[in-house]
Design an enzyme around this catalytic site. Structure first.
Site, PDB file in Angstrom:
ATOM      1  N   GLU A 222     -65.799 -38.531 -54.578  1.00 58.39           N
ATOM      2  CA  GLU A 222     -64.492 -39.160 -54.791  1.00 58.39           C
ATOM      3  C   GLU A 222     -63.504 -38.460 -55.464  1.00 58.39           C
ATOM      4  O   GLU A 222     -62.557 -39.010 -56.357  1.00 58.39           O
ATOM      5  CB  GLU A 222     -64.839 -40.578 -55.020  1.00 58.39           C
ATOM      6  CG  GLU A 222     -65.702 -41.425 -54.010  1.00 58.39           C
ATOM      7  CD  GLU A 222     -65.936 -42.643 -54.778  1.00 58.39           C
ATOM      8  OE1 GLU A 222     -65.477 -43.433 -55.821  1.00 58.39           O
ATOM      9  OE2 GLU A 222     -66.691 -43.492 -54.069  1.00 58.39           O
TER      10      GLU A 222
ATOM     11  N   GLU B  55     -73.013 -43.739 -46.676  1.00 55.28           N
ATOM     12  CA  GLU B  55     -72.864 -45.166 -47.289  1.00 55.28           C
ATOM     13  C   GLU B  55     -72.529 -46.254 -46.358  1.00 55.28           C
ATOM     14  O   GLU B  55     -71.631 -46.967 -46.548  1.00 55.28           O
ATOM     15  CB  GLU B  55     -71.985 -44.987 -48.603  1.00 55.28           C
ATOM     16  CG  GLU B  55     -72.256 -44.253 -49.505  1.00 55.28           C
ATOM     17  CD  GLU B  55     -71.429 -44.095 -50.941  1.00 55.28           C
ATOM     18  OE1 GLU B  55     -70.778 -45.409 -50.906  1.00 55.28           O
ATOM     19  OE2 GLU B  55     -71.571 -43.384 -51.629  1.00 55.28           O
TER      20      GLU B  55
HETATM   21  O1  9MR Z   1     -73.049 -50.144 -54.444  1.00 51.65           O
HETATM   22  C1  9MR Z   1     -73.024 -49.592 -55.682  1.00 51.65           C
HETATM   23  C2  9MR Z   1     -72.614 -51.001 -56.716  1.00 51.65           C
HETATM   24  O2  9MR Z   1     -73.896 -51.924 -56.841  1.00 51.65           O
HETATM   25  C3  9MR Z   1     -72.097 -50.630 -57.985  1.00 51.65           C
HETATM   26  O3  9MR Z   1     -71.727 -51.824 -58.824  1.00 51.65           O
HETATM   27  C4  9MR Z   1     -70.897 -49.828 -57.913  1.00 51.65           C
HETATM   28  C5  9MR Z   1     -70.392 -49.170 -59.226  1.00 51.65           C
HETATM   29  O4  9MR Z   1     -71.566 -48.458 -59.992  1.00 51.65           O
HETATM   30  O5  9MR Z   1     -70.996 -48.732 -57.102  1.00 51.65           O
HETATM   31  C6  9MR Z   1     -71.546 -49.040 -55.842  1.00 51.65           C
HETATM   32  O6  9MR Z   1     -71.827 -47.819 -54.821  1.00 51.65           O
HETATM   33  C7  9MR Z   1     -70.598 -46.951 -54.737  1.00 51.65           C
HETATM   34  C8  9MR Z   1     -71.312 -45.600 -54.609  1.00 51.65           C
HETATM   35  O7  9MR Z   1     -71.533 -45.369 -55.611  1.00 51.65           O
HETATM   36  C9  9MR Z   1     -69.687 -44.775 -54.305  1.00 51.65           C
HETATM   37  N1  9MR Z   1     -69.071 -45.292 -53.164  1.00 51.65           N
HETATM   38  C10 9MR Z   1     -68.664 -46.253 -53.272  1.00 51.65           C
HETATM   39  C11 9MR Z   1     -70.011 -47.398 -53.591  1.00 51.65           C
HETATM   40  C12 9MR Z   1     -69.658 -48.822 -53.165  1.00 51.65           C
HETATM   41  O8  9MR Z   1     -68.667 -49.021 -54.239  1.00 51.65           O
END
Ligand code: 9MR
Length: 366
Positions: free
Chosen positions: A153, A258
């Site tokens: 990102e 994802e």
């Molecule tokens: O699914 C993840 C969630 O459990 C966490 O709280 C969050 C923050 O660390 O991150 C989520 O995963 C993210 C991923 O790492 C990067 N892309 C967006 C995903 C959804 O927020």
């Protein structure tokens, strides 16, 4: 008789799954098929979720346990237990294991960017810390992790660079430095760039330029991850299709990294998948607390099939499709952007039973 019926009711979903071919046996013939796993799934060896991961998928990615804030919450302190268990689980089940993620604006503890007096560190110090962090993490799992999401990102939806601490303190070359350091730490690991809203032309064009510039400098980059936090009406398939072609034209593979599909209503002024966005809960914004209605379920199923049709069409360009949760109960969408809602976002319901359209996807890939 009542006992017999009870046994039948309890066993039927499991038997149905046993008869039906799995995602890994069908979709897995076209590209890797994976899911994000959390630590409770890894630890609960007898849970339905754990069994689904082992039977349906051939690739796993760490949903949270390899993020910088988790691995190194304080300077000099390391938390390896969950990440080690995640890797051991993948190896015990002969799965492709993906590391997520090394350099991100979010979930990186503040100490990384500050000195002992709380002042922002210099470019030189942050480069040193980044190199040391990447070497320590990638080095620990050298030979065990097939590929890493190196930068996550780094771009805004308009194609400009996100003003993260990495960008502000180091400058534009932080991205190439991250790829250089990751490659030094494990020359055999694949290296990926990962982002959301990747069907927005301004965004994927900027990412494609970045990929070309890394390649022109002789740096390793194997694939771009289109996160694909999709909705029922967004993104438009034609735009998504163009994005896959544009990324593949730079000479790297595409990863659907994802994948989920949100059916819940969006608050005003909301878009993308920026984790810091949060809004207040209201029952109105949680319309499927007692289950999804037939019309929405049908739309949901049709849309999933349309995406999988597209992935099959692009299978020569796609290296992996990874769901961002095993079943609905595990989805981050239960708590984002509004906490406490009931998400319907995956192919498996809250009890890990397959949704009706899963068999159609399997049929499509047979
Ligand atoms: O699914 C993840 C969630 O459990 C966490 O709280 C969050 C923050 O660390 O991150 C989520 O995963 C993210 C991923 O790492 C990067 N892309 C967006 C995903 C959804 O927020």
């Amino acid at each position: 008789m009542r006992r017999f019926c009870l046994i039948l009711t309890l066993c039927l979903p499991v038997c149905m799954m046993a008869q039906q071919e799995t995602l890994r046996e069908t979709v897995g013939n076209y590209f890797h098929i994976g899911c994000a796993v959390n630590s409770s799934i890894v630890q609960a060896t007898d849970s339905k979720a754990n069994e689904l991961v082992r039977t349906q998928f051939n690739s796993i990615v760490a949903e949270n346990c390899m993020k910088a804030e988790h691995l190194s919450p304080r300077e000099g302190e390391w938390n390896w237990a969950e990440a080690d268990a995640f890797v051991a689980f993948g190896e015990a089940n002969h799965m492709q294991i993906i590391g997520h993620c090394l350099v991100w604006h979010s979930q990186t503890a503040e100490w990384m960017f500050r000195d002992k007096n709380g002042k922002e560190v210099s470019r030189e110090v942050l480069i040193q810390r980044m190199r040391w962090y990447i070497r320590t993490v990638v080095g620990r799992y050298k030979g065990h992790i097939a590929g890493w999401d190196v930068c996550n990102e780094s771009f805004e939806d308009d194609g400009t660079r996100r003003q993260s601490p990495w960008q502000r303190i180091i400058g534009d070359d932080y991205i190439e430095l991250a790829y250089r350091f990751a490659h030094e730490a494990d020359p055999d690991a694949e290296l990926y760039y990962n982002d959301y809203s990747m069907s927005v032309p301004a965004k994927y064009n900027a990412v494609c330029e970045m990929v070309k510039s890394l390649k022109a400098k002789g740096l390793r980059i194997d694939a771009v991850g289109m996160q694909s936090h999709n909705g029922l009406t967004w993104p438009k398939l034609v735009e998504y299709d163009r994005a896959i072609d544009a990324i593949a034209a730079t000479g790297v593979k595409v990863i659907i990294s994802e994948l989920d599909m949100n059916v819940l209503p969006n608050p005003d002024s909301f878009s993308g998948a920026e984790v810091s966005q949060q809004f207040e809960y209201s029952a109105k914004m949680d319309p499927y607390a007692n289950g999804i209605d037939k019309r929405t379920q049908d739309l949901f199923g049709e849309r999933w099939q349309a995406f999988f049709y597209l992935y099959r069409h692009h299978c020569h360009q796609i290296a992996r499709v990874t769901f961002w949760a095993v079943g609905d109960a595990d989805s981050w969408l239960n708590d984002w952007p509004i906490p406490g809602r009931h998400a319907h976002a995956t192919l498996f319901d809250r009890d890990y039973n397959p949704k009706p359209f899963l068999k159609e996807i399997i049929k499509m890939y047979k």
